[in-house]
Scaffold this active site. Structure first.
Site, PDB file in Angstrom:
ATOM      1  N   LYS A 289       0.737  -1.338  -0.080  1.00  0.00           N
ATOM      2  CA  LYS A 289       0.046   0.151  -0.033  1.00  0.00           C
ATOM      3  C   LYS A 289       1.146   1.144  -0.015  1.00  0.00           C
ATOM      4  O   LYS A 289       1.836   1.343   0.844  1.00  0.00           O
ATOM      5  CB  LYS A 289      -1.015  -0.126   1.431  1.00  0.00           C
ATOM      6  CG  LYS A 289      -1.912   0.810   1.155  1.00  0.00           C
ATOM      7  CD  LYS A 289      -3.078   0.457   2.425  1.00  0.00           C
ATOM      8  CE  LYS A 289      -4.482   1.427   2.183  1.00  0.00           C
ATOM      9  NZ  LYS A 289      -5.196   0.885   3.450  1.00  0.00           N
ATOM     10  N   GLU A 374     -19.687  -6.208   9.700  1.00  0.00           N
ATOM     11  CA  GLU A 374     -20.493  -5.503  10.572  1.00  0.00           C
ATOM     12  C   GLU A 374     -21.565  -6.412  11.247  1.00  0.00           C
ATOM     13  O   GLU A 374     -22.048  -6.298  12.213  1.00  0.00           O
ATOM     14  CB  GLU A 374     -21.045  -4.477   9.760  1.00  0.00           C
ATOM     15  CG  GLU A 374     -20.271  -3.198   9.445  1.00  0.00           C
ATOM     16  CD  GLU A 374     -19.215  -3.570   8.157  1.00  0.00           C
ATOM     17  OE1 GLU A 374     -18.494  -2.679   7.863  1.00  0.00           O
ATOM     18  OE2 GLU A 374     -19.620  -4.633   7.440  1.00  0.00           O
ATOM     19  N   ARG A 402     -25.944  -2.882   6.415  1.00  0.00           N
ATOM     20  CA  ARG A 402     -25.386  -4.410   6.192  1.00  0.00           C
ATOM     21  C   ARG A 402     -25.865  -5.311   7.399  1.00  0.00           C
ATOM     22  O   ARG A 402     -25.943  -6.606   7.344  1.00  0.00           O
ATOM     23  CB  ARG A 402     -24.040  -4.408   6.193  1.00  0.00           C
ATOM     24  CG  ARG A 402     -23.555  -3.627   5.088  1.00  0.00           C
ATOM     25  CD  ARG A 402     -21.949  -3.853   4.755  1.00  0.00           C
ATOM     26  NE  ARG A 402     -21.735  -4.758   3.638  1.00  0.00           N
ATOM     27  CZ  ARG A 402     -20.665  -4.838   3.097  1.00  0.00           C
ATOM     28  NH1 ARG A 402     -19.674  -4.348   2.992  1.00  0.00           N
ATOM     29  NH2 ARG A 402     -20.833  -6.075   2.058  1.00  0.00           N
TER      30      ARG A 402
END
Length: 638
Positions: A289, A374, A402
């Site tokens: 990253k 979640e 969600r």
């Protein structure tokens, strides 16, 4: 002329040599640094997939062979290679490029939701559709991060993909992070594989081994078909000698990797093999990253996952934000945790953005990061509550969507004391349609027994959060928006029910004046007071009330509404199912016939723009809302 200037579609990429691809990668990386530094956006993730995206477009034929980027915040390079490099000055601005894939922008963009862990399910469905449409030879490519693979939906999709024979290429972009380092047992396995890749780099390269094999066979006099078979045997032997055979052994899927994610030649070889393979296959790519930009790589918090405007050389933030809602919540949570050992905190891979990182440092044994999951977070919190704890689940408002089933059936049905803290509620702006938090009030309000508050200022956030964690008869929700928290707005009076009167008209009412009850939700309170003062000169006597706890409806609001000529609810959620809808139902049940009007978000998906631009476009800024109030009053008088 730079190579990038000649790239208008993936066809142009396919014409380049290996050396030119390397040059192009450098040009793209510099463009990203220059442009995203000026606009803000997801810099680190895109710097990490430059070579990966180049190789995908070189081998596969987009758009007939769909490239689906999970979450799609790392699709900037894809946008560049599909003819949108010249539009990056408009990134995340109104009318400009979306920060995610967008079907309205290009035929190469197949999806546009920015919620994680969905790409594999899209790919599964698309591959089946292609098979039934006679296009089964096409490959469908899903690029999914190691962080997204902590989400349960990925595993549901993998189970189905592995059971079929459709041509799905699963590219695992493994950089060891989502917003923060990837957690869990799966992450440990990926780390082991990445360590093996480091060992592989120290061995002779594949080409070196093959060249040695050719020389050996030639010295032995092997020629023709016999040579071909022998080389193929060496190829298979080398491959399985230096890499593990499977990433998900229980699924039995073909696996290639780990592949060096910044070595274009290795990527081209891996993707070429994947494209020739019949059936589903996994290509495990190890990337870094922020690769190529030292300030991003060295950024401890999240390797510049998402930035504001920064210096393109040093990476320093240029317009540092004032302390916001998240920091105030974080401070109050830590204070409460020092006082109460039953307080625990959970998040879904976002400890930093939701303000839980300081809590994790002080109470590591009471902090739980469950990954991008979640649903699991909310039901795990219900289990903790059953065990005598009071869990605080901190997530973005948009991601509550969600976990609705878990909130309804696993927390609400059992009346468990779980507090959900919803960051980025209401209109968030430049992150686009699927990141706006305008649905949480409508979703939460239908859960029986739930209590929802919307603090208007720092003092009320601290106060109402404490009330939430003190409540033990069921779930509570504390919601607040993105950005600067502003100043405290003192009440004129606090009613016995807990609601606050923020503004009352002065003097006695005239015969031609209308009494308006303006119900202000959360951060709209300041706007509401401004409106009340402004329209007073137009013969409107506006009383502004902040219910503080907006769900369930305060009985004293119904009493006040019965005495008014008109009720207006001003909220930053969708118009259907929000506070206005709930109050209208309560007035109807109480047989109060006072007209009710709603200033709320329309029934659409809001596109990316600044928060102020979106509020102005839909009549929710103070000036537009005040004019709407005048228009309603004029209609009543007529």
């Amino acid at each position: 002329m730079n190579l990038l200037d000649a790239i208008t579609s993936p066809r142009d990429v396919k014409r380049l040599t290996l050396d030119q691809l390397g040059t192009l990668a450098g040009e793209i990386r510099q463009l990203l640094i220059d442009k995203v530094s000026a606009t803000g956006g997801h810099l680190g993730p895109n710097l990490g997939v430059v070579e990966l995206t180049l190789a995908l477009h070189y081998i596969f034929d987009s758009p007939s062979e769909p490239l689906i980027f999970d979450t799609s915040h790392q699709s900037y390079v894809h946008k560049i290679l599909t003819g949108r490099a010249g539009q990056f000055d408009t990134l995340r601005k109104k009318g400009g490029l979306s920060g995610y894939t967008s079907r309205s922008e290009s035929e190469h963009d197949w999806t546009e939701s920015s919620h994680a862990s969905a790409a594999l399910s899209y790919a599964d469905g698309l591959s089946k559709a292609k098979e039934l449409s006679g296009e089964g030879e096409d490959r469908v490519v899903a690029v999914v991060g190691d962080g997204a693979l902590t989400g349960g939906m990925c595993w549901e999709a993998l189970n189905n993909i592995a059971a079929g024979e459709h041509n799905v290429v699963i590219v695992v972009n493994d950089n060891g992070r989502s917003y923060s380092p990837t957690i869990g047992g799966f992450a440990r396995n990926l780390t082991r594989l990445r360590d093996q890749l480091a060992q592989i780099r120290m061995q002779p390269t594949y080409d070196e081994v093959m060249e040695t094999g050719k020389k050996t066979l030639k010295s032995m006099g092997w020629v023709g078909e016999r040579t071909f078979e022998a080389l193929r045997a060496i190829k298979e032997g080398v491959k399985y000698q230096v890499v593990p055979s499977e990433m998900f052994p229980e699924l039995g899927m073909k696996y290639i990797g780990p592949v060096e994610g910044h070595d274009i030649k290795s990527l081209l070889q891996a993707f070429s093999y994947a494209r020739s393979h019949a059936g589903p296959i996994i290509v495990h790519v190890a990337t870094e990253k922020g690769h190529g930009f030292a300030p991003a790589v060295n950024h401890i918090a999240d390797q510049m996952h998402s930035t504001g405007v920064i210096d393109p050389v040093t990476g320093e933030e240029l317009n540092a934000a004032a302390p916001g809602w998240t920091s105030v919540f974080s401070e109050e949570l830590i204070k409460a945790a020092h006082e109460r050992p039953d307080i625990v905190a959970l998040t879904a891979a976002m400890a930093g953005p939701t303000g839980l990182a300081p809590f994790a440092e002080q109470f590591p044994e009471r902090f739980f990061d469950v990954g991008i999951a979640e649903q699991h977070a909310v039901t795990s919190a219900a289990g903790m509550a059953l065990g005598g704890l009071h869990p605080v689940v901190a997530i973005y408002s948009t991601f509550l969507n969600r976990a609705f089933d878990q909130l309804l059936m696993d927390v609400g049905l059992l009346s468990q004391p779980v507090t959900l803290v919803l960051d980025r509620s209401g209109v968030t702006g430049s992150d686009g349609a699927s990141h706006n938090g305008v649905w949480d009030l409508a979703i939460g309000s239908i859960v029986p027994g739930i209590r929802i508050c919307a603090p208007r200022d720092p003092a009320r956030l601290r106060e109402e959060f404490r009330e939430a964690i003190d409540y033990s008869a069921g779930p509570t929700v504390v919601r607040f928006p993105k950005g600067d928290i502003g100043i405290d707005i003192d009440a004129v009076e606090r009613l016995s029910s807990g609601a606050d009167i923020l503004f009352r008209p002065a003097g006695e009412a005239e015969d031609d004046e209308l009494d308006v009850l303006l119900v202000a939700v959360g951060s709209f309170a300041e706007n509401a007071v401004t409106m009340a003062e402004e329209v007073g000169a137009d013969g409107l006597r506006v009383t502004v009330v902040d219910p503080r706890w907006v769900i369930p409806i305060d009985p004293q609001l119904i009493e006040m509404a019965a005495q008014a000529d008109m009720v207006v609810v001003y909220e930053d959620g969708v118009i259907r199912g929000g506070v206005g809808s709930a109050l209208a139902e309560a007035l109807s049940s109480a047989e109060v016939d006072t007209p009710l009007r709603q200033l709320a978000f329309p029934d659409i998906f809001p596109m990316h723009a600044s928060r102020s631009e979106i509020l102005r476009d839909y009549g929710l800024d103070p000036a537009s809302a005040a004019q709407q109030l005048r228009d309603w009053a004029s209609a009543m008088r007529d």
